[in-house]
Design a protein around this motif. Structure first.
Motif, PDB file in Angstrom:
ATOM      1  N   THR A 148       0.836  -1.211   0.000  1.00 51.94           N
ATOM      2  CA  THR A 148       0.000   0.000   0.000  1.00 51.94           C
ATOM      3  C   THR A 148       0.863   1.250   0.000  1.00 51.94           C
ATOM      4  O   THR A 148       0.546   2.232  -0.667  1.00 51.94           O
ATOM      5  N   ALA A 149       1.943   1.207   0.763  1.00 48.52           N
ATOM      6  CA  ALA A 149       2.798   2.383   0.896  1.00 48.52           C
ATOM      7  C   ALA A 149       3.510   2.715  -0.416  1.00 48.52           C
ATOM      8  O   ALA A 149       4.021   3.825  -0.583  1.00 48.52           O
ATOM      9  N   ARG A 189      -0.308   9.881  -3.375  1.00 50.83           N
ATOM     10  CA  ARG A 189      -1.358   9.277  -2.539  1.00 50.83           C
ATOM     11  C   ARG A 189      -1.915  10.284  -1.534  1.00 50.83           C
ATOM     12  O   ARG A 189      -3.117  10.378  -1.324  1.00 50.83           O
ATOM     13  N   MET A 190      -1.001  11.042  -0.905  1.00 50.15           N
ATOM     14  CA  MET A 190      -1.409  12.004   0.130  1.00 50.15           C
ATOM     15  C   MET A 190      -1.345  13.450  -0.364  1.00 50.15           C
ATOM     16  O   MET A 190      -1.579  14.372   0.415  1.00 50.15           O
ATOM     17  N   THR A 245       6.056   9.322   7.771  1.00 49.71           N
ATOM     18  CA  THR A 245       5.359   8.071   7.443  1.00 49.71           C
ATOM     19  C   THR A 245       6.281   7.003   6.861  1.00 49.71           C
ATOM     20  O   THR A 245       6.326   5.884   7.363  1.00 49.71           O
ATOM     21  N   VAL A 246       6.983   7.329   5.781  1.00 47.00           N
ATOM     22  CA  VAL A 246       7.791   6.297   5.119  1.00 47.00           C
ATOM     23  C   VAL A 246       8.940   6.944   4.348  1.00 47.00           C
ATOM     24  O   VAL A 246       8.780   8.018   3.785  1.00 47.00           O
ATOM     25  N   THR A 274       1.364   2.262   8.554  1.00 43.30           N
ATOM     26  CA  THR A 274       1.119   3.688   8.783  1.00 43.30           C
ATOM     27  C   THR A 274       0.356   4.318   7.610  1.00 43.30           C
ATOM     28  O   THR A 274      -0.463   5.212   7.816  1.00 43.30           O
ATOM     29  N   VAL A 275       0.630   3.832   6.407  1.00 43.49           N
ATOM     30  CA  VAL A 275      -0.115   4.339   5.263  1.00 43.49           C
ATOM     31  C   VAL A 275      -1.586   3.898   5.370  1.00 43.49           C
ATOM     32  O   VAL A 275      -2.505   4.650   5.007  1.00 43.49           O
ATOM     33  N   SER A 276      -1.807   2.727   5.921  1.00 47.07           N
ATOM     34  CA  SER A 276      -3.194   2.290   6.144  1.00 47.07           C
ATOM     35  C   SER A 276      -3.875   3.160   7.197  1.00 47.07           C
ATOM     36  O   SER A 276      -5.069   3.456   7.086  1.00 47.07           O
ATOM     37  N   GLU A 280      -3.322   6.262   7.586  1.00 45.33           N
ATOM     38  CA  GLU A 280      -3.651   7.504   6.879  1.00 45.33           C
ATOM     39  C   GLU A 280      -4.888   7.305   6.005  1.00 45.33           C
ATOM     40  O   GLU A 280      -5.732   8.195   5.884  1.00 45.33           O
TER      41      GLU A 280
END
Lengths: 166, 445
Positions: A82-83, A121-122, A159-160, B369-371, B373
């Motif tokens: 997902t990331a 994504r964000m 976050t990443v 962490t993306v989940s 969000e």
């Protein structure tokens, strides 16, 4: 390649590495590394010093062997993370390239980097910056990366941070 | 606050629901800071972060900056990290050693017991008698206690003793503390990350067995690849040596325990395997603590001590401190926690597994962490405000413990014994019951 690494050759290699990452040509990017590459991004011990011994202290990333980088690429491009879906857009600026020392068997190169990342994504833009230290070695007629140490100066991670943003 | 608007807890009807607003509402968040993080026991750090005379470290409780300081005689104290003069933050670094803290703003100074040492130009200051009679030392936290090297503080004085607050969950901290006779330590190198979502998502995810195969398929694929090759080059992980998380696994695989005050554990059976860094001590630990407790040290364990401490022992061992910054922003400070005195090989293995799995630069945490969000974004959809993620295990949860908790003489409030597919969600109820209790509070309860 010449017997001793020149700065122009070092720049060519580092810029090419940046381009391959930025354009998601990960298979070609992996080819730039020796099979036993040490790929290392230390953590920060305190405000002023990074960790120095990867066996006794924590790193943000530490791999010995290109095989582990292949895992990272596989995960990044698998569509199962997902990331990493969709992959953020990144562009690296690599500057201040210097050959610190060089002989026929190896060369040490330092550089500075910034990487701008747009996380689609964000809808969020981040910038990561720091220093690179490379050990380059001749391998099959070309200079390859035998060691890459990334000192990430802004290490509060939003976050990443994956291998494509450093 | 009418907490039934946020937590719909009706066990007699088989209903437990949480309102999305609990994660987004500004007023809820402000009250959480006041009632939970600045109104009760909060984890501060571990003793080894200030091991020697005059060592200190800094942290936060909600918004409040905190200084944990050891004096010259070895006594640990905790203070608000703020100069009484103008309020400036006093200690500037995460950790250090200081016989004396001198405020960088006007040079008021304090010894390592928090006492005022000097006020610059005091005699020339034409202070009133009232000022001269005032204590100019640092404000101590109203409550500060330690359990087995884990330090907790409270900004409210009116809280139960720490031992009562931890209750039976303290036995799970014992499983961490007892892994070495020398105690435990944080491996040098702290990793801090943020995510744009509510702090309770981290609370839940640590206890959430249901997400593993869904959120981490890319990591699982890496594990499968490594398992096939078994080359010395790759980072070995306990996951590829364990069946507990695999959807097709059969039999009792683990389960969950819930405790009063909002502490929870979810756990799984890993077995005594060389993939766990503790393996070299398996024999010695059984001798010292008995086989039952030793086996527990080798179980996968994700522990939350409400509201801000998590210790995850699975692929490696992580200590996390959760810090809420805003309804939609959380800061995580994380360390590799390890038994002192383990061999170089075990430490290396622990560190490698940690980086790969736990780091925000690794292969698993970012997909969590993306989940979070994604959840935070989705919470704005309030057409149906009640979430359905608290229902698995409703008919499996029982009061008290079971044959596994008996092995360490632990009596939780509730327990679930699970196969790999059950993935209990009733342990979250413990979080939200404690939450509701704290948020409702005194006169409005």
């Amino acid at each position: 390649m010449s017997a001793l690494l020149t700065r122009a050759e070092a720049e060519d290699l580092l810029y090419r590495e940046a381009l391959l990452i930025d354009t998601q040509r990960f298979a070609e990017w992996l080819e730039l590394f020796t099979p036993d590459v040490e790929f290392w991004m230390p953590a920060w011990r305190d405000e002023t010093t990074t960790t120095e011994d990867p066996d006794r202290e924590l790193s943000l990333i530490y791999y010995k062997g290109r095989r582990n980088l292949e895992d990272r690429v596989m995960r990044l491009t698998s569509g199962l993370s997902t990331a990493s879906s969709p992959l953020p857009r990144v562009v690296h600026q690599v500057t201040n390239v210097m050959v610190l020392d060089a002989d026929e068997a190896a060369a040490r190169v330092s550089a500075a980097f910034t990487c701008h990342r747009f996380d689609v994504r964000m809808n969020r833009t981040d910038c990561f910056f720091g220093r690179y230290e490379y050990r380059l070695a001749p391998c099959e007629g070309a200079w390859r990366i035998a060691c890459k140490k990334i000192t990430l100066l802004n290490d509060t991670i939003p976050t990443v941070v994956d291998i494509n943003a450093i | 606050m009418d907490v039934s608007r946020y937590v719909d807890d009706r066990p007699e009807d088989g209903v437990f629901r949480v309102n999305r607003a609990i994660f987004t509402d500004e007023a809820v968040f402000a009250r959480e800071l006041e009632r939970i993080f600045e109104g009760g026991w909060v984890f501060l750090g571990i003793e080894s972060q200030a091991e020697n005379p005059h060592d200190f470290f800094t942290t936060t409780m909600g918004r409040v900056p905190v200084l944990v300081q050891r004096d010259g005689e070895g006594t640990l104290r905790a203070f608000v990290n703020s100069c009484p003069h103008k309020g400036a933050r006093l200690a500037q670094t995460r950790a250090g050693n200081a016989r004396l803290h001198v405020c960088p703003y006007h040079s008021w100074s304090f010894d390592s017991a928090g006492r005022s040492k000097a006020i610059k130009s005091q005699r020339a200051g034409c202070y009133s008698a009232a000022f001269e009679q005032t204590d100019h030392g640092l404000a101590a936290l109203p409550r500060f206690e330690t359990y087995r090297g884990f330090l907790f503080g409270s900004l409210a004085a009116d809280v139960p003793p720490l031992a009562d607050y931890l209750g039976e969950a303290a036995k799970l901290l014992d499983l961490v503390a007892d892994q070495s006779a020398e105690g435990l330590e944080l491996v040098p190198g702290q990793v801090t990350f943020t995510y744009e979502a509510n702090w309770k998502l981290q609370l839940e995810n640590c206890s959430d067995a249901y997400h593993f195969t869904s959120a981490h398929p890319s990591y699982i694929r890496v594990l499968e690849r490594r398992q096939q090759e078994m080359s010395a080059d790759v980072v070995a992980s306990v996951w590829e040596n364990s069946d507990y998380w695999k959807e097709e696994a059969e039999g009792v695989a683990g389960g969950s325990y819930s405790f009063a005050s909002g502490h929870v554990l979810n756990w799984g059976i890993f077995g005594i395997t060389p993939a766990i860094p503790l393996y070299e001590s398996a024999g010695a630990l059984a001798e010292r603590h008995g086989e039952g407790k030793r086996d527990w040290m080798f179980n996968m364990r994700n522990l939350t001590i409400f509201p801000n401490l998590q210790i995850a022992e699975n692929a490696s061992s992580q200590l996390r401190v959760i810090r809420p910054v805003a309804p939609g922003l959380t800061e995580m400070r994380t360390w590799c926690i390890a038994p002192k005195g383990e061999s170089d090989a075990a430490r290396r293995q622990r560190i490698r597994q940690y980086e790969d799995f736990f780091n925000p630069t690794g292969m698993a945490t970012p997909d969590d962490t993306v989940s979070y969000e994604n959840c935070q974004i989705g919470y704005s959809g309030t057409v149906e405000p009640w979430l359905q993620g608290y229902s698995r295990g409703m008919t499996a949860t029982v009061p008290g413990g079971n044959r596994f908790s008996e092995l360490i003489g632990m009596t939780p409030e509730r327990s679930v014994l699970a196969d790999a597919q059950l993935c209990d969600e009733t342990l979250f109820h413990s979080y939200y019951r404690a939450w509701a209790q704290r948020m409702a509070g005194g006169e409005e309860a």
